[in-house]
Write a protein that holds these residues in place. Structure first.
Motif, PDB file in Angstrom:
ATOM      1  N   LEU A 304       0.832  -1.198   0.000  1.00  0.00           N
ATOM      2  CA  LEU A 304       0.000   0.000   0.000  1.00  0.00           C
ATOM      3  C   LEU A 304       0.869   1.253   0.000  1.00  0.00           C
ATOM      4  CD1 LEU A 304      -2.650  -0.934   2.723  1.00  0.00           C
ATOM      5  CD2 LEU A 304      -3.141  -0.550   0.305  1.00  0.00           C
ATOM      6  N   SER A 305       0.484   2.222  -0.788  1.00  0.00           N
ATOM      7  CA  SER A 305       1.147   3.523  -0.734  1.00  0.00           C
ATOM      8  C   SER A 305       0.413   4.372   0.294  1.00  0.00           C
ATOM      9  CB  SER A 305       1.081   4.211  -2.094  1.00  0.00           C
ATOM     10  OG  SER A 305      -0.264   4.614  -2.364  1.00  0.00           O
ATOM     11  N   PRO A 306       1.035   5.477   0.772  1.00  0.00           N
ATOM     12  CA  PRO A 306       0.333   6.354   1.714  1.00  0.00           C
ATOM     13  C   PRO A 306      -0.998   6.846   1.157  1.00  0.00           C
ATOM     14  CG  PRO A 306       2.662   6.883   1.667  1.00  0.00           C
ATOM     15  CD  PRO A 306       2.430   5.897   0.550  1.00  0.00           C
ATOM     16  N   THR A 307      -1.053   7.101  -0.143  1.00  0.00           N
ATOM     17  CA  THR A 307      -2.315   7.561  -0.735  1.00  0.00           C
ATOM     18  C   THR A 307      -3.382   6.479  -0.653  1.00  0.00           C
ATOM     19  OG1 THR A 307      -1.111   8.993  -2.267  1.00  0.00           O
ATOM     20  CG2 THR A 307      -3.397   8.460  -2.823  1.00  0.00           C
ATOM     21  N   GLU A 308      -3.019   5.250  -0.981  1.00  0.00           N
ATOM     22  CA  GLU A 308      -3.974   4.143  -0.949  1.00  0.00           C
ATOM     23  C   GLU A 308      -4.443   3.849   0.465  1.00  0.00           C
ATOM     24  OE1 GLU A 308      -1.870   1.868  -4.752  1.00  0.00           O
ATOM     25  OE2 GLU A 308      -1.538   1.176  -2.704  1.00  0.00           O
ATOM     26  N   ALA A 309      -3.534   3.959   1.444  1.00  0.00           N
ATOM     27  CA  ALA A 309      -3.855   3.610   2.822  1.00  0.00           C
ATOM     28  C   ALA A 309      -4.720   4.657   3.512  1.00  0.00           C
ATOM     29  CB  ALA A 309      -2.558   3.418   3.619  1.00  0.00           C
ATOM     30  N   ASN A 310      -5.059   5.735   2.807  1.00  0.00           N
ATOM     31  CA  ASN A 310      -5.928   6.759   3.362  1.00  0.00           C
ATOM     32  C   ASN A 310      -7.306   6.756   2.716  1.00  0.00           C
ATOM     33  OD1 ASN A 310      -4.572   8.062   5.467  1.00  0.00           O
ATOM     34  ND2 ASN A 310      -3.259   9.157   4.022  1.00  0.00           N
ATOM     35  N   VAL A 311      -7.619   5.685   1.972  1.00  0.00           N
ATOM     36  CA  VAL A 311      -8.913   5.592   1.288  1.00  0.00           C
ATOM     37  C   VAL A 311      -9.688   4.415   1.857  1.00  0.00           C
ATOM     38  CG1 VAL A 311     -10.087   5.289  -0.927  1.00  0.00           C
ATOM     39  CG2 VAL A 311      -7.954   6.602  -0.808  1.00  0.00           C
ATOM     40  N   GLU A 312     -10.810   4.689   2.486  1.00  0.00           N
ATOM     41  CA  GLU A 312     -11.596   3.640   3.138  1.00  0.00           C
ATOM     42  C   GLU A 312     -12.017   2.558   2.149  1.00  0.00           C
ATOM     43  OE1 GLU A 312     -15.620   3.192   5.933  1.00  0.00           O
ATOM     44  OE2 GLU A 312     -14.970   5.167   5.210  1.00  0.00           O
ATOM     45  N   ALA A 313     -12.292   2.927   0.906  1.00  0.00           N
ATOM     46  CA  ALA A 313     -12.722   1.945  -0.095  1.00  0.00           C
ATOM     47  C   ALA A 313     -11.650   0.908  -0.382  1.00  0.00           C
ATOM     48  CB  ALA A 313     -13.108   2.661  -1.393  1.00  0.00           C
ATOM     49  N   ASN A 314     -10.388   1.212  -0.050  1.00  0.00           N
ATOM     50  CA  ASN A 314      -9.298   0.263  -0.286  1.00  0.00           C
ATOM     51  C   ASN A 314      -9.205  -0.826   0.793  1.00  0.00           C
ATOM     52  OD1 ASN A 314      -8.390   1.430  -2.662  1.00  0.00           O
ATOM     53  ND2 ASN A 314      -6.998   2.831  -1.613  1.00  0.00           N
ATOM     54  N   ILE A 315     -10.057  -0.766   1.797  1.00  0.00           N
ATOM     55  CA  ILE A 315     -10.087  -1.832   2.810  1.00  0.00           C
ATOM     56  C   ILE A 315     -10.792  -3.028   2.160  1.00  0.00           C
ATOM     57  CG2 ILE A 315     -10.824  -2.472   5.133  1.00  0.00           C
ATOM     58  CD1 ILE A 315     -10.752   0.464   5.899  1.00  0.00           C
TER      59      ILE A 315
END
Length: 477
Positions: A304-315
């Motif tokens: 995960l990149s920092p950008t991805e890890a800040n998006v709830e939909a990526n859970i």
């Protein structure tokens, strides 16, 4: 290859009559020749050491298949690896309650103990807090009650891999097993009782997770592992981003720290401060490198990149791990950095059914709200490869556990009474304390591919007429 546990034809038959009863010592009658008594001085060190710790004096001992010369495996094992673990458990691999002060067991053995003074007490099963191959039959349901008998599964290894196991049993001095609690007369002095459907052997799998390549900064979540098993980590009260909350302003975050060594995790900064917590959830079908939005999909081989890890939909995951009965966590980067600094850690285990993606965080309450709390049965602390459990203050209260006296790089291992898929890890120092720490590592232990009933192979034979004189105040044992 799946792990398979197969009971052999061997039994472990302990005759409660004084003296050795086995084929060599008592070739007749037949009821004594098939017993497996052995000298208590022959007990393996791993077993005798624990009995000595509890100052238990052994009256009689037995070894599976022992005939006075040789012994036999009570199970055979195929498909194990060097990391495979085996344990004595209850049905479905459920761990017995640890034999520690203040603990209460619900695992009734179906047997009763007769003390020398004739007192009859129901026997409950506990596991040794440091060795899941040892089970105690306790005269009562409390970890403060005395041990009446003990059982040890001795793994037999070939080139470091378990291929079978022998079983040892002992009766504590001062106790026999009650064979006629209703006061009736038992004509057969070789009458036996066993632990049918009370004692099982389970194959336990262990999965370690590395925090390497964790996304930097303050993030909504982190995920480590693969599609077969992964851990999903958040703060205790993360922001509900899909409802308009801001990740760093409106909720607890999860952050990483390299610090010149292995990557560690904290919340609301680099550390877990007093009364703050991380929540670790065990999931399957996870895409740790999933990207949401117009370019939704996987980013193979990339964390995960920092950008991805800040998006709830990526859970993104498809289900929850099954049969998890324990886990281990490493406490690291303790602050202040003195070798004398200690902390109190609180653990709470849960069974959750939270949704995925934007349905994972759905309110402003702590993430565990609505989850079913699962009882933590035992806790063990390893420091520098040495078990230091008994030097710390461990309290099993309600359903959770608090461990006081934890130091930097301690490994805390726990088991639960039933399966769980989430654990909350709190720095339980009082508010305002300057003691903080990081989460330095995490592992999951699961019941693997086989659980086999073994209690029917564990027999205690009546000592017949001798018991009348020994237990004059009670019924024949």
């Amino acid at each position: 290859m799946a792990i398979t546990i197969t009971p052999t034809g061997a039994f472990v038959v302990l005759d409660e009559t004084d003296g050795l009863q086995n084929e060599a010592a008592t070739p007749s009658p037949a009821g004594d020749a098939d017993d497996n008594d052995i000298s208590s001085g022959s007990l393996p060190t791993a077993f005798s050491g624990r009995l000595s710790f509890y100052t238990l004096a052994v009256d009689e001992a037995a070894l599976s298949g022992y005939n006075g010369t040789t012994s036999s495996n009570i199970i055979t094992v195929t498909g194990a690896t060097a990391s495979s673990d085996f344990a004595l458990t209850g049905e479905d691999g459920v761990a017995f309650t640890a034999y520690v002060s203040g603990a209460t067991s619900t695992f009734n053995s179906g047997l009763s103990a007769v003390a020398d003074d004739g007192t009859i007490t129901e026997i409950f099963l506990f596991t040794d807090p440091t060795n899941n191959n040892i089970v105690y039959g306790v005269a009562g349901d409390s970890g403060d009650d005395p041990i009446a008998f003990a059982i040890y599964l001795e793994e037999v290894k070939t080139s470091g891999i378990t291929t079978g196991a022998k079983m040892w049993t002992v009766i504590a001095d001062g106790y026999t097993i009650a064979h006629d609690v209703d006061g009736s007369t038992v004509a057969d002095h070789d009458d036996f009782l066993d632990l049918t459907d009370k004692l099982f052997v389970s194959a336990i799998g262990e999965n370690n997770f590395s925090f390497a390549n964790a996304p930097s900064g303050q993030n909504l979540f982190m995920m480590f592992g693969d599609t077969s098993l992964a851990i999903l980590i958040t703060g205790e009260d993360p922001a509900n981003q899909s409802a308009g909350q801001h990740v760093s302003n409106d909720g607890d975050t999860v952050s990483s720290s390299q610090g010149g060594g292995p990557t560690t995790l904290g919340t609301e900064g680099q550390h877990i401060k007093a009364q703050k917590a991380l929540v670790v959830t065990f999931v399957t079908g996870a895409n740790a490198d999933y990207i949401a939005g117009p370019n939704a999909g996987n980013n193979p081989g990339q964390p995960l990149s920092p950008t991805e890890a800040n998006v709830e939909a990526n859970i993104a995951f498809s289900g929850y791990a099954q049969d998890v009965l324990g886990a281990g966590l490493t406490i690291s980067q303790m602050n202040p950095g003195s070798s004398n600094t200690t902390a109190t850690v609180e653990l709470e285990a849960y069974l959750t059914a939270d949704g995925t993606g934007t349905n994972y965080i759905n309110n402003n309450d702590p993430l565990v709200t609505g989850d079913t709390q699962i009882n933590i049965a035992s806790v063990q602390v390893i420091r520098g490869g040495i078990d230091v459990t008994n030097t710390l203050t461990i309290t099993l209260t309600g359903l959770g556990a608090t461990i006081t006296g934890v130091k930097d790089n301690d490994v805390i291992q726990y088991t639960t009474d039933s399966a769980h898929n989430r654990v909350l890890i709190r720095n339980d120092q009082p508010s305002g304390s300057n003691v903080s720490f990081d989460l330095g590592g995490f592992k999951i232990t699961q019941v693997a591919s086989d659980v086999e009933e073994i209690g029917s192979k564990v027999r205690f034979e009546d000592d017949g007429p001798n018991a009348v004189a020994k237990n004059v105040a009670g019924p024949t044992a």
